[in-house]
Scaffold this motif. Structure first.
Motif, PDB file in Angstrom:
ATOM      1  N   ASN A  80     -17.557  22.837 -14.883  1.00 11.80           N
ATOM      2  CA  ASN A  80     -16.465  23.807 -14.745  1.00 11.80           C
ATOM      3  C   ASN A  80     -16.724  25.057 -15.584  1.00 11.80           C
ATOM      4  O   ASN A  80     -16.507  26.181 -15.134  1.00 11.80           O
ATOM      5  N   CYS A  81     -17.194  24.861 -16.802  1.00 13.36           N
ATOM      6  CA  CYS A  81     -17.526  26.008 -17.662  1.00 13.36           C
ATOM      7  C   CYS A  81     -18.660  26.820 -17.040  1.00 13.36           C
ATOM      8  O   CYS A  81     -18.640  28.056 -17.064  1.00 13.36           O
ATOM      9  N   TRP A  82     -19.638  26.123 -16.494  1.00 12.83           N
ATOM     10  CA  TRP A  82     -20.779  26.794 -15.862  1.00 12.83           C
ATOM     11  C   TRP A  82     -20.333  27.592 -14.644  1.00 12.83           C
ATOM     12  O   TRP A  82     -20.760  28.723 -14.436  1.00 12.83           O
ATOM     13  N   THR A  97     -11.026  24.524 -14.850  1.00 15.28           N
ATOM     14  CA  THR A  97     -10.591  24.228 -16.207  1.00 15.28           C
ATOM     15  C   THR A  97     -11.802  23.979 -17.088  1.00 15.28           C
ATOM     16  O   THR A  97     -12.611  23.106 -16.813  1.00 15.28           O
ATOM     17  N   CYS A  98     -11.918  24.804 -18.120  1.00 15.26           N
ATOM     18  CA  CYS A  98     -13.053  24.712 -19.027  1.00 15.26           C
ATOM     19  C   CYS A  98     -12.515  24.668 -20.451  1.00 15.26           C
ATOM     20  O   CYS A  98     -11.865  25.595 -20.904  1.00 15.26           O
ATOM     21  N   ASP A  99     -12.779  23.575 -21.110  1.00 15.91           N
ATOM     22  CA  ASP A  99     -12.342  23.411 -22.494  1.00 15.91           C
ATOM     23  C   ASP A  99     -13.584  23.226 -23.359  1.00 15.91           C
ATOM     24  O   ASP A  99     -14.214  22.173 -23.333  1.00 15.91           O
ATOM     25  N   ASN A 124     -17.401  28.900 -14.118  1.00 20.15           N
ATOM     26  CA  ASN A 124     -16.682  30.091 -14.587  1.00 20.15           C
ATOM     27  C   ASN A 124     -17.657  31.175 -15.039  1.00 20.15           C
ATOM     28  O   ASN A 124     -17.438  32.366 -14.790  1.00 20.15           O
ATOM     29  N   ASN A 178     -16.522  18.844 -17.214  1.00 21.32           N
ATOM     30  CA  ASN A 178     -16.160  20.012 -18.019  1.00 21.32           C
ATOM     31  C   ASN A 178     -17.334  20.985 -18.134  1.00 21.32           C
ATOM     32  O   ASN A 178     -17.149  22.199 -18.043  1.00 21.32           O
ATOM     33  N   ASP A 179     -18.547  20.446 -18.338  1.00 19.59           N
ATOM     34  CA  ASP A 179     -19.726  21.307 -18.409  1.00 19.59           C
ATOM     35  C   ASP A 179     -19.907  22.108 -17.129  1.00 19.59           C
ATOM     36  O   ASP A 179     -20.186  23.309 -17.160  1.00 19.59           O
TER      37      ASP A 179
END
Length: 149
Positions: free
Chosen positions: A103-105, A89-91, A107, A100-101
């Motif tokens: 998770n985005c990374w 989950t990346c918001d 992805n 979150n950082d």
């Protein structure tokens, strides 16, 4: 009576000359094909290194922005497996949370690097090492490490 003799000079190429010319041409074309193959391989490797540089600087910038929680990034690791992509989950509107950082990374890593690639962040003192590794087409493993303070 005088006999007239005409000398006929053959002009043109013999079959042997044509075959030698074709052999030389074939060797040249094979050399150009090999050169093109090497250029394609090196271009792909350069693209991967560019993606890795981008990924490392991206997470480093996120870590700098989130200095209050920088210890949360220590020990993060990820491996790209095509059968099980992270889909974490990346918001992007959430802001500076380490989870979150990361998770985005993760992805981004899944989408930009080939399967078998790895990523890790480790802290030692005040230095953080971001290590990204991948395996090229020949099966050789490469690792690039970036250290930030």
């Amino acid at each position: 009576m005088k006999k007239l003799t005409l000398k006929i000079h053959n002009r043109g190429f013999s079959l042997i000359e044509v075959l030698v010319a074709l052999l030389i041409l074939a060797i040249g074309v094979l050399g150009i094909a090999a050169l093109q193959f090497k250029a394609l391989r090196y271009s792909h490797d350069a693209n991967l290194r560019t993606q890795i540089s981008y990924l490392a600087s991206d997470i480093a910038d996120k870590m700098r922005i989130n200095r209050n929680n920088i210890a949360s990034y220590d020990g993060a690791s990820h491996s790209v497996d095509v059968t099980d992509l992270s889909n974490a989950t990346c918001d992007i509107t959430t802001g500076a949370t380490a989870a979150n950082d990361l998770n985005c990374w993760y992805n981004q890593i899944d989408s930009l690097l080939p399967h078998g690639s790895t990523a890790a962040i480790n802290a030692s003192g005040g230095l953080y090492t971001i290590a990204l590794g991948w395996t090229d087409r020949e099966g050789e493993t490469h690792t690039v490490e970036y250290t930030i303070q």
